[in-house]
Enzyme design. Structure first.
Site, PDB file in Angstrom:
ATOM      1  N   LYS A  32      -6.405  17.377 -11.842  1.00 30.91           N
ATOM      2  CA  LYS A  32      -6.174  18.474 -11.217  1.00 30.91           C
ATOM      3  C   LYS A  32      -4.892  18.791 -10.511  1.00 30.91           C
ATOM      4  O   LYS A  32      -4.544  19.986 -10.731  1.00 30.91           O
ATOM      5  CB  LYS A  32      -7.252  18.529 -10.057  1.00 30.91           C
ATOM      6  CG  LYS A  32      -8.671  18.310 -10.277  1.00 30.91           C
ATOM      7  CD  LYS A  32      -9.407  19.520 -10.694  1.00 30.91           C
ATOM      8  CE  LYS A  32     -10.560  19.571 -11.341  1.00 30.91           C
ATOM      9  NZ  LYS A  32     -10.973  20.831 -11.981  1.00 30.91           N
ATOM     10  N   SER A  85      -9.038  20.913  -6.121  1.00 29.73           N
ATOM     11  CA  SER A  85      -9.844  20.034  -5.223  1.00 29.73           C
ATOM     12  C   SER A  85      -9.242  19.404  -4.261  1.00 29.73           C
ATOM     13  O   SER A  85      -7.895  19.297  -4.331  1.00 29.73           O
ATOM     14  CB  SER A  85     -10.257  18.789  -6.204  1.00 29.73           C
ATOM     15  OG  SER A  85     -10.995  17.893  -5.389  1.00 29.73           O
ATOM     16  N   TYR A 144      -9.322  11.776 -12.354  1.00 33.15           N
ATOM     17  CA  TYR A 144      -9.849  12.909 -11.975  1.00 33.15           C
ATOM     18  C   TYR A 144      -8.857  13.860 -11.238  1.00 33.15           C
ATOM     19  O   TYR A 144      -8.543  14.992 -11.495  1.00 33.15           O
ATOM     20  CB  TYR A 144     -11.071  12.942 -11.317  1.00 33.15           C
ATOM     21  CG  TYR A 144     -11.602  14.215 -10.774  1.00 33.15           C
ATOM     22  CD1 TYR A 144     -11.859  15.339 -11.738  1.00 33.15           C
ATOM     23  CD2 TYR A 144     -11.629  14.417  -9.265  1.00 33.15           C
ATOM     24  CE1 TYR A 144     -12.451  16.311 -10.994  1.00 33.15           C
ATOM     25  CE2 TYR A 144     -12.228  15.521  -8.835  1.00 33.15           C
ATOM     26  CZ  TYR A 144     -12.428  16.587  -9.704  1.00 33.15           C
ATOM     27  OH  TYR A 144     -12.878  17.712  -9.086  1.00 33.15           O
TER      28      TYR A 144
HETATM   29  P1  NAD Z   1     -20.142  21.232 -13.243  1.00 29.31           P
HETATM   30  O1  NAD Z   1     -20.059  20.234 -13.756  1.00 29.31           O
HETATM   31  O2  NAD Z   1     -21.456  21.771 -12.672  1.00 29.31           O
HETATM   32  O3  NAD Z   1     -19.614  22.499 -13.964  1.00 29.31           O
HETATM   33  C1  NAD Z   1     -18.379  22.364 -14.713  1.00 29.31           C
HETATM   34  C2  NAD Z   1     -18.769  23.315 -16.165  1.00 29.31           C
HETATM   35  O4  NAD Z   1     -17.806  23.253 -17.001  1.00 29.31           O
HETATM   36  C3  NAD Z   1     -20.145  22.645 -16.804  1.00 29.31           C
HETATM   37  O5  NAD Z   1     -21.119  23.641 -16.985  1.00 29.31           O
HETATM   38  C4  NAD Z   1     -19.701  21.873 -18.240  1.00 29.31           C
HETATM   39  O6  NAD Z   1     -20.661  22.023 -19.036  1.00 29.31           O
HETATM   40  C5  NAD Z   1     -18.311  22.896 -18.379  1.00 29.31           C
HETATM   41  N1  NAD Z   1     -17.264  22.229 -19.064  1.00 29.31           N
HETATM   42  C6  NAD Z   1     -16.656  21.019 -18.988  1.00 29.31           C
HETATM   43  N2  NAD Z   1     -15.777  20.806 -19.991  1.00 29.31           N
HETATM   44  C7  NAD Z   1     -15.848  21.722 -20.826  1.00 29.31           C
HETATM   45  C8  NAD Z   1     -14.895  22.053 -21.859  1.00 29.31           C
HETATM   46  N3  NAD Z   1     -14.014  21.300 -22.196  1.00 29.31           N
HETATM   47  N4  NAD Z   1     -15.356  23.491 -22.362  1.00 29.31           N
HETATM   48  C9  NAD Z   1     -16.291  24.166 -21.940  1.00 29.31           C
HETATM   49  N5  NAD Z   1     -17.008  23.961 -20.890  1.00 29.31           N
HETATM   50  C10 NAD Z   1     -16.630  22.743 -20.274  1.00 29.31           C
HETATM   51  O7  NAD Z   1     -19.198  21.027 -11.917  1.00 29.31           O
HETATM   52  P2  NAD Z   1     -19.183  22.046 -10.798  1.00 29.31           P
HETATM   53  O8  NAD Z   1     -19.362  21.330  -9.541  1.00 29.31           O
HETATM   54  O9  NAD Z   1     -19.442  23.403 -10.800  1.00 29.31           O
HETATM   55  O10 NAD Z   1     -17.394  22.203 -10.725  1.00 29.31           O
HETATM   56  C11 NAD Z   1     -16.748  23.401 -11.259  1.00 29.31           C
HETATM   57  C12 NAD Z   1     -15.006  23.103 -11.136  1.00 29.31           C
HETATM   58  O11 NAD Z   1     -14.896  22.682  -9.762  1.00 29.31           O
HETATM   59  C13 NAD Z   1     -14.677  21.571 -11.867  1.00 29.31           C
HETATM   60  O12 NAD Z   1     -13.657  21.656 -12.612  1.00 29.31           O
HETATM   61  C14 NAD Z   1     -14.599  20.641 -10.935  1.00 29.31           C
HETATM   62  O13 NAD Z   1     -13.768  19.727 -10.955  1.00 29.31           O
HETATM   63  C15 NAD Z   1     -14.207  21.654  -9.646  1.00 29.31           C
HETATM   64  N6  NAD Z   1     -14.334  20.772  -8.288  1.00 29.31           N
HETATM   65  C16 NAD Z   1     -15.838  20.603  -8.038  1.00 29.31           C
HETATM   66  C17 NAD Z   1     -15.959  19.961  -6.648  1.00 29.31           C
HETATM   67  C18 NAD Z   1     -17.579  19.737  -6.391  1.00 29.31           C
HETATM   68  O14 NAD Z   1     -17.779  18.998  -5.227  1.00 29.31           O
HETATM   69  N7  NAD Z   1     -18.516  20.203  -7.193  1.00 29.31           N
HETATM   70  C19 NAD Z   1     -14.877  19.786  -5.895  1.00 29.31           C
HETATM   71  C20 NAD Z   1     -13.599  20.143  -6.084  1.00 29.31           C
HETATM   72  C21 NAD Z   1     -13.500  20.681  -7.490  1.00 29.31           C
HETATM   73  C1  UD1 Z   2     -16.180  13.077  -3.842  1.00 22.69           C
HETATM   74  C2  UD1 Z   2     -15.110  12.482  -4.822  1.00 22.69           C
HETATM   75  C3  UD1 Z   2     -13.976  13.693  -4.653  1.00 22.69           C
HETATM   76  C4  UD1 Z   2     -14.513  14.813  -5.263  1.00 22.69           C
HETATM   77  C5  UD1 Z   2     -15.698  15.212  -4.344  1.00 22.69           C
HETATM   78  C6  UD1 Z   2     -16.526  16.441  -4.805  1.00 22.69           C
HETATM   79  C7  UD1 Z   2     -14.960  10.013  -4.682  1.00 22.69           C
HETATM   80  C8  UD1 Z   2     -14.141   8.649  -4.140  1.00 22.69           C
HETATM   81  N1  UD1 Z   2     -14.323  11.308  -4.203  1.00 22.69           N
HETATM   82  O1  UD1 Z   2     -15.588  13.008  -2.616  1.00 22.69           O
HETATM   83  O2  UD1 Z   2     -12.591  13.467  -5.596  1.00 22.69           O
HETATM   84  O3  UD1 Z   2     -13.528  15.890  -5.263  1.00 22.69           O
HETATM   85  O4  UD1 Z   2     -16.602  13.963  -4.437  1.00 22.69           O
HETATM   86  O5  UD1 Z   2     -17.333  16.070  -5.990  1.00 22.69           O
HETATM   87  O6  UD1 Z   2     -15.927   9.816  -5.313  1.00 22.69           O
HETATM   88  N2  UD1 Z   2     -21.463   8.814   0.915  1.00 22.69           N
HETATM   89  C9  UD1 Z   2     -22.313   7.941   1.348  1.00 22.69           C
HETATM   90  N3  UD1 Z   2     -23.521   7.243   0.637  1.00 22.69           N
HETATM   91  C10 UD1 Z   2     -23.631   7.996  -0.574  1.00 22.69           C
HETATM   92  C11 UD1 Z   2     -22.670   9.062  -1.011  1.00 22.69           C
HETATM   93  C12 UD1 Z   2     -21.434   9.225  -0.370  1.00 22.69           C
HETATM   94  O7  UD1 Z   2     -22.490   7.318   2.449  1.00 22.69           O
HETATM   95  O8  UD1 Z   2     -24.481   7.668  -1.414  1.00 22.69           O
HETATM   96  C13 UD1 Z   2     -20.236   9.154   1.834  1.00 22.69           C
HETATM   97  C14 UD1 Z   2     -19.057   8.849   1.455  1.00 22.69           C
HETATM   98  O9  UD1 Z   2     -18.732   7.420   1.647  1.00 22.69           O
HETATM   99  C15 UD1 Z   2     -18.322   9.870   2.148  1.00 22.69           C
HETATM  100  C16 UD1 Z   2     -19.270  11.358   2.133  1.00 22.69           C
HETATM  101  O10 UD1 Z   2     -20.323  10.608   1.982  1.00 22.69           O
HETATM  102  O11 UD1 Z   2     -17.826   9.580   3.269  1.00 22.69           O
HETATM  103  C17 UD1 Z   2     -18.994  12.205   1.363  1.00 22.69           C
HETATM  104  O12 UD1 Z   2     -19.276  11.493   0.043  1.00 22.69           O
HETATM  105  P1  UD1 Z   2     -19.116  12.470  -1.420  1.00 22.69           P
HETATM  106  O13 UD1 Z   2     -20.137  13.386  -1.475  1.00 22.69           O
HETATM  107  O14 UD1 Z   2     -19.149  11.596  -2.595  1.00 22.69           O
HETATM  108  O15 UD1 Z   2     -17.698  13.226  -1.465  1.00 22.69           O
HETATM  109  P2  UD1 Z   2     -16.056  12.914  -1.297  1.00 22.69           P
HETATM  110  O16 UD1 Z   2     -16.149  11.493  -0.993  1.00 22.69           O
HETATM  111  O17 UD1 Z   2     -15.742  13.959  -0.473  1.00 22.69           O
END
Ligand code: NAD
Ligand code: UD1
Length: 358
Positions: free
Chosen positions: A173, A145, A169
């Site tokens: 990572k 991430s 978190y």
């Molecule tokens: P998500 O929660 O929708 O998907 C993660 C999946 O992993 C879920 O289906 C959950 O049930 C499963 N899971 C969690 N722990 C588990 C375990 N111990 N064993 C088996 N399954 C398990 O999240 P996502 O948004 O699809 O994210 C996927 C990955 O990408 C995550 O590792 C997350 O940290 C990373 N990531 C997500 C974002 C984002 O904004 N969505 C950003 C950066 C990184």
């Molecule tokens: C958040 C997480 C980050 C994670 C990412 C994707 C925090 C501090 N960071 O990042 O670790 O990797 O999500 O899952 O939680 N905002 C508003 N109102 C809202 C929600 C968000 O103004 O109700 C603003 C935030 O201040 C930010 C932007 O929108 O400026 C994006 O926020 P968000 O979608 O939560 O993503 P990140 O902050 O990038």
């Protein structure tokens, strides 16, 4: 333990966390590109229905349906994981690579329950890597991430920038990246590793059949905007308009989830056809969008007004996080294809058609 067997032409990929938001869209993309996939998910944060929707998108095509196998279970359960690898082997498919999505992803929750995050994310990954080694599986694409960069003041961010995560978190990572790096550097290793540092994935598949389903009140901006548009919440709180950005609201690099899914396919293709290596890649569009920009775009594209109020900054937030994505574009046969219009239209289409999720 060394297993030799006949390989079929198609590559077989284990997708941990494949029922989740990014995982399910990636499964769709892999199937389209003729990979066989084995999904392992505990469904702690997802519905099993996401994978059923994939089958619907492929119109229940029998050949495609045979290429996706689901095992419900936890990656921390070594016995279970061994069984998954062994079963695949016994069916004539050695697992060629892993895309490792399984993990917990809420910053807020990780601050409240750090041990749960260390156990799930880091212990889970250690177990996975041990079992991969046992079955000679040497290719892994890891869901890292942009949060690993912490509060870097300089954007766009390059992969060479310092890693200094700000919360448990992000620390899990970064730790997984360190672990993979250490194993990769060991003399016996033939590992092929890609740490994909995602920026802000939003949107949904254009069919409106698959999308993001936050099980609790969402913390992230885009799902919250969708719920305000749907009338579930009266207004959006904007966390500060005094940030050092062009309009004072936070700037992020939003990427369409299908572009992110396609980045996984390209990364796998790259790793599987190249020598052992470890690469860190930013996966974003390189375009910075403020909170106000996103609200305006969503309103124009979907013809819905999003009421908002400016409130205090959210603890732990940073002003701007935008990717320098040149490394990914030059190494992978990939570049983002969809713009903010597509993200807003597809995300809202999913929300509108599925007001209660799957
Ligand atoms: P998500 O929660 O929708 O998907 C993660 C999946 O992993 C879920 O289906 C959950 O049930 C499963 N899971 C969690 N722990 C588990 C375990 N111990 N064993 C088996 N399954 C398990 O999240 P996502 O948004 O699809 O994210 C996927 C990955 O990408 C995550 O590792 C997350 O940290 C990373 N990531 C997500 C974002 C984002 O904004 N969505 C950003 C950066 C990184
Ligand atoms: C958040 C997480 C980050 C994670 C990412 C994707 C925090 C501090 N960071 O990042 O670790 O990797 O999500 O899952 O939680 N905002 C508003 N109102 C809202 C929600 C968000 O103004 O109700 C603003 C935030 O201040 C930010 C932007 O929108 O400026 C994006 O926020 P968000 O979608 O939560 O993503 P990140 O902050 O990038």
């Amino acid at each position: 333990m060394v297993f030799k067997l006949l390989r079929k032409h198609m590559k077989t990929i284990l997708v941990t966390g494949g029922s989740g938001f990014i995982g399910s869209h990636t499964c769709l993309c892999l199937l389209k590109n003729k990979y066989k996939i084995i999904v392992v998910d505990s469904n702690v944060n997802s519905s099993k229905l996401s994978l059923k929707m994939i089958k619907k998108i492929f119109d229940q095509n029998k050949e495609v349906m045979e290429e996706i196998i689901f095992h419900q279970g936890d990656i921390r359960d070594e016995k279970f994981l061994k069984k998954v690898f062994l079963k695949s082997l016994n069916n004539g498919y050695q697992i060629d690579g892993v895309i490792h999505f399984a993990g917990l992803k809420s910053v807020e929750e990780s601050i409240k329950y750090p041990l749960m995050y260390w156990d799930n994310n880091v212990s889970g990954t250690l177990t996975l890597i041990k079992v991969m080694e046992l079955f000679n599986c040497e290719t892994i694409v890891f869901s890292s991430s942009a949060t690993v960069y912490g509060s870097s003041e300089i954007s766009p961010l390059k992969e060479s920038f310092e890693i200094k995560p700000l919360n448990p978190y992000g620390q899990t990572k970064a730790t997984i990246e360190y672990i993979l790096d250490g194993i990769f550097r060991s003399s016996k290793s033939n590992l092929k590793v890609a740490n994909l540092r995602y920026f802000n994935p939003i949107g949904a598949h254009c069919s409106g059949l698959m999308g993001e389903e936050p099980l609790n009140k969402p913390n992230n901006l885009f799902p919250y905007i969708c719920l305000v548009a749907a009338g579930k919440y009266k207004k959006l709180n904007i966390y500060g308009n005094d940030w050092p950005t062009f309009d004072g609201t936070g700037v992020r690099d939003y990427i369409h989830v299908m572009d992110l899914a396609e980045a996984h396919f390209s990364t796998l293709k790259f790793l599987l056809s190249n020598k052992a290596q470890l690469i860190n890649l930013n996966i974003g569009t390189g375009i910075g969008t403020s909170v106000l920009d996103l609200i305006n775009k969503f309103s124009v594209v979907n013809d819905i007004i999003i009421p908002f109020e400016i409130v205090d900054r959210r603890p732990g937030d940073v002003a701007s996080l935008v990717a320098n994505n040149q490394k990914a574009i030059s190494i992978l046969d990939w570049k983002p294809q969809r713009d903010l219009n597509n993200m807003c239209a597809d995300g809202w289409n999913w929300q509108k058609r599925n007001p209660n999720g799957y």
